[in-house]
Design a protein around this motif. Structure first.
Motif, mmCIF file in Angstrom:
data_model
loop_
_atom_site.group_PDB
_atom_site.id
_atom_site.type_symbol
_atom_site.label_atom_id
_atom_site.label_comp_id
_atom_site.label_asym_id
_atom_site.label_seq_id
_atom_site.Cartn_x
_atom_site.Cartn_y
_atom_site.Cartn_z
ATOM 1 N N VAL A 7 -71.121 -88.674 23.734
ATOM 2 C CA VAL A 7 -70.371 -89.828 24.227
ATOM 3 C C VAL A 7 -69.020 -89.399 24.771
ATOM 4 C CG1 VAL A 7 -71.522 -91.451 22.672
ATOM 5 C CG2 VAL A 7 -69.433 -90.334 21.918
ATOM 6 N N TYR A 8 -68.504 -90.194 25.702
ATOM 7 C CA TYR A 8 -67.170 -89.953 26.239
ATOM 8 C C TYR A 8 -66.110 -90.342 25.217
ATOM 9 C CZ TYR A 8 -62.914 -90.655 28.898
ATOM 10 O OH TYR A 8 -61.611 -90.605 29.320
ATOM 11 N N GLY A 9 -66.382 -91.424 24.478
ATOM 12 C CA GLY A 9 -65.415 -91.899 23.512
ATOM 13 C C GLY A 9 -66.045 -92.806 22.476
ATOM 14 N N MET A 10 -65.237 -93.183 21.481
ATOM 15 C CA MET A 10 -65.686 -94.044 20.396
ATOM 16 C C MET A 10 -64.564 -95.020 20.069
ATOM 17 S SD MET A 10 -67.233 -91.068 17.913
ATOM 18 C CE MET A 10 -68.094 -92.155 16.810
ATOM 19 N N GLN A 11 -64.957 -96.181 19.507
ATOM 20 C CA GLN A 11 -63.972 -97.185 19.114
ATOM 21 C C GLN A 11 -64.242 -97.668 17.703
ATOM 22 O OE1 GLN A 11 -64.479 -100.217 22.164
ATOM 23 N NE2 GLN A 11 -62.670 -99.446 23.223
ATOM 24 N N LEU A 12 -63.163 -97.974 17.009
ATOM 25 C CA LEU A 12 -63.219 -98.680 15.730
ATOM 26 C C LEU A 12 -62.261 -99.856 15.826
ATOM 27 C CD1 LEU A 12 -63.163 -96.004 12.856
ATOM 28 C CD2 LEU A 12 -65.008 -97.554 13.453
ATOM 29 N N SER A 13 -62.622 -100.943 15.173
ATOM 30 C CA SER A 13 -61.755 -102.115 15.215
ATOM 31 C C SER A 13 -61.579 -102.696 13.828
ATOM 32 C CB SER A 13 -62.332 -103.168 16.163
ATOM 33 O OG SER A 13 -63.572 -103.628 15.674
ATOM 34 N N GLY A 14 -60.527 -103.473 13.699
ATOM 35 C CA GLY A 14 -60.242 -104.148 12.448
ATOM 36 C C GLY A 14 -59.365 -105.352 12.704
ATOM 37 N N ILE A 15 -59.040 -106.049 11.640
ATOM 38 C CA ILE A 15 -58.211 -107.257 11.708
ATOM 39 C C ILE A 15 -57.004 -107.076 10.804
ATOM 40 C CG2 ILE A 15 -58.114 -109.742 11.224
ATOM 41 C CD1 ILE A 15 -60.036 -109.214 13.469
ATOM 42 N N SER A 16 -55.843 -107.410 11.335
ATOM 43 C CA SER A 16 -54.631 -107.426 10.527
ATOM 44 C C SER A 16 -54.182 -108.875 10.371
ATOM 45 C CB SER A 16 -53.522 -106.611 11.191
ATOM 46 O OG SER A 16 -52.336 -106.679 10.401
ATOM 47 N N GLN A 17 -53.747 -109.213 9.175
ATOM 48 C CA GLN A 17 -53.277 -110.566 8.888
ATOM 49 C C GLN A 17 -51.835 -110.764 9.346
ATOM 50 O OE1 GLN A 17 -55.399 -112.809 7.621
ATOM 51 N NE2 GLN A 17 -56.999 -111.286 7.345
ATOM 52 N N THR A 18 -51.118 -109.684 9.580
ATOM 53 C CA THR A 18 -49.689 -109.772 9.870
ATOM 54 C C THR A 18 -49.389 -109.269 11.281
ATOM 55 O OG1 THR A 18 -49.260 -107.559 8.996
ATOM 56 C CG2 THR A 18 -49.142 -109.393 7.433
ATOM 57 N N PRO A 19 -48.293 -109.748 11.884
ATOM 58 C CA PRO A 19 -47.946 -109.323 13.240
ATOM 59 C C PRO A 19 -47.313 -107.931 13.305
ATOM 60 C CG PRO A 19 -46.352 -110.906 12.445
ATOM 61 C CD PRO A 19 -47.430 -110.815 11.398
ATOM 62 N N LYS A 20 -47.014 -107.368 12.157
ATOM 63 C CA LYS A 20 -46.456 -106.022 12.099
ATOM 64 C C LYS A 20 -47.318 -105.197 11.147
ATOM 65 C CE LYS A 20 -42.234 -103.474 11.090
ATOM 66 N NZ LYS A 20 -40.841 -103.558 10.674
ATOM 67 N N PHE A 21 -47.845 -104.084 11.656
ATOM 68 C CA PHE A 21 -48.694 -103.254 10.811
ATOM 69 C C PHE A 21 -48.637 -101.802 11.253
ATOM 70 C CE2 PHE A 21 -51.320 -105.345 14.025
ATOM 71 C CZ PHE A 21 -51.998 -104.290 14.625
ATOM 72 N N SER A 22 -49.006 -100.928 10.326
ATOM 73 C CA SER A 22 -49.054 -99.487 10.585
ATOM 74 C C SER A 22 -50.461 -98.996 10.319
ATOM 75 C CB SER A 22 -48.087 -98.741 9.661
ATOM 76 O OG SER A 22 -46.766 -99.101 9.945
#
Length: 185
Positions: free
Chosen positions: A127-142
């Motif tokens: 593959v050329y690339g891969m993605q992972l996703s998630g959800i944050s409850q807050t507008p500021k995250f690390s």
């Protein structure tokens, strides 16, 4: 007697199948914990040599949460048996109850994807690339990310750490609402 032996053999096979599944689940969870602990122990340091490109995209959802998508792509070296995790520091409450986005770590049925420079062959899982996703409850995250892979011989394992600090500002684009079936007139 023949039936008794067959039933015994079948029972042993069933029991060993169950224990093998439990062993695989325990091994997967151990692998997950070791990835999470490696990210925590790394203290947010970024690797000097990251042989691929990466980016973060964030979308504010209509319910106020934030969906993030991390992409790794465009490998400079051959990367086989890729495994990776996104650790969201903003939701870790110290009790280790959160499950963070992963690939290749706890899923038995994930394919061994490979990223090779200038190659993409879906039938070979290149593959050329891969993605992972998630959800944050807050507008500021690390987000702290760990990616591991093996070389061509599949004997040497390499890893790269990188991070994203994100803070939503009101000047960013408004969330897209689902308008399916609605008229714009």
């Amino acid at each position: 007697m023949h039936k008794t032996v067959m039933i015994f053999i079948l029972a042993v096979m069933l029991l060993s199948g169950c224990s093998n599944k439990k062993e695989r689940e325990a091994e997967a969870m151990s692998n997950y914990v070791s990835f999470r602990d490696a990210i925590i122990d790394n203290n947010g340091l970024t690797s000097e040599n990251i042989p691929f490109s990466h980016r973060l995209e964030v979308n504010k959802l209509t319910d106020g949460r934030f969906e993030y998508v991390v992409t790794i792509c465009d490998a400079d070296v051959a990367m086989y048996n890729i495994e990776w995790m996104i650790y969201d520091k903003s939701i870790d409450n110290g009790k280790n109850e959160e499950i963070f986005p992963t690939y290749g770590i706890i899923d038995e049925d994930t394919k061994d994807f490979t990223m090779l420079p200038f190659q993409s062959r879906k039938e070979k899982n290149f593959v050329y690339g891969m993605q992972l996703s998630g959800i944050s409850q807050t507008p500021k995250f690390s987000l702290n990310i760990l990616v591991t892979w093996k070389d061509y011989s599949k004997t040497n394992t390499y890893r790269a750490f990188f991070n994203y600090d994100y803070e939503y500002t009101e000047s960013e684009e408004a969330p897209v609402e689902n308008t399916e079936g609605e008229s714009n007139s």
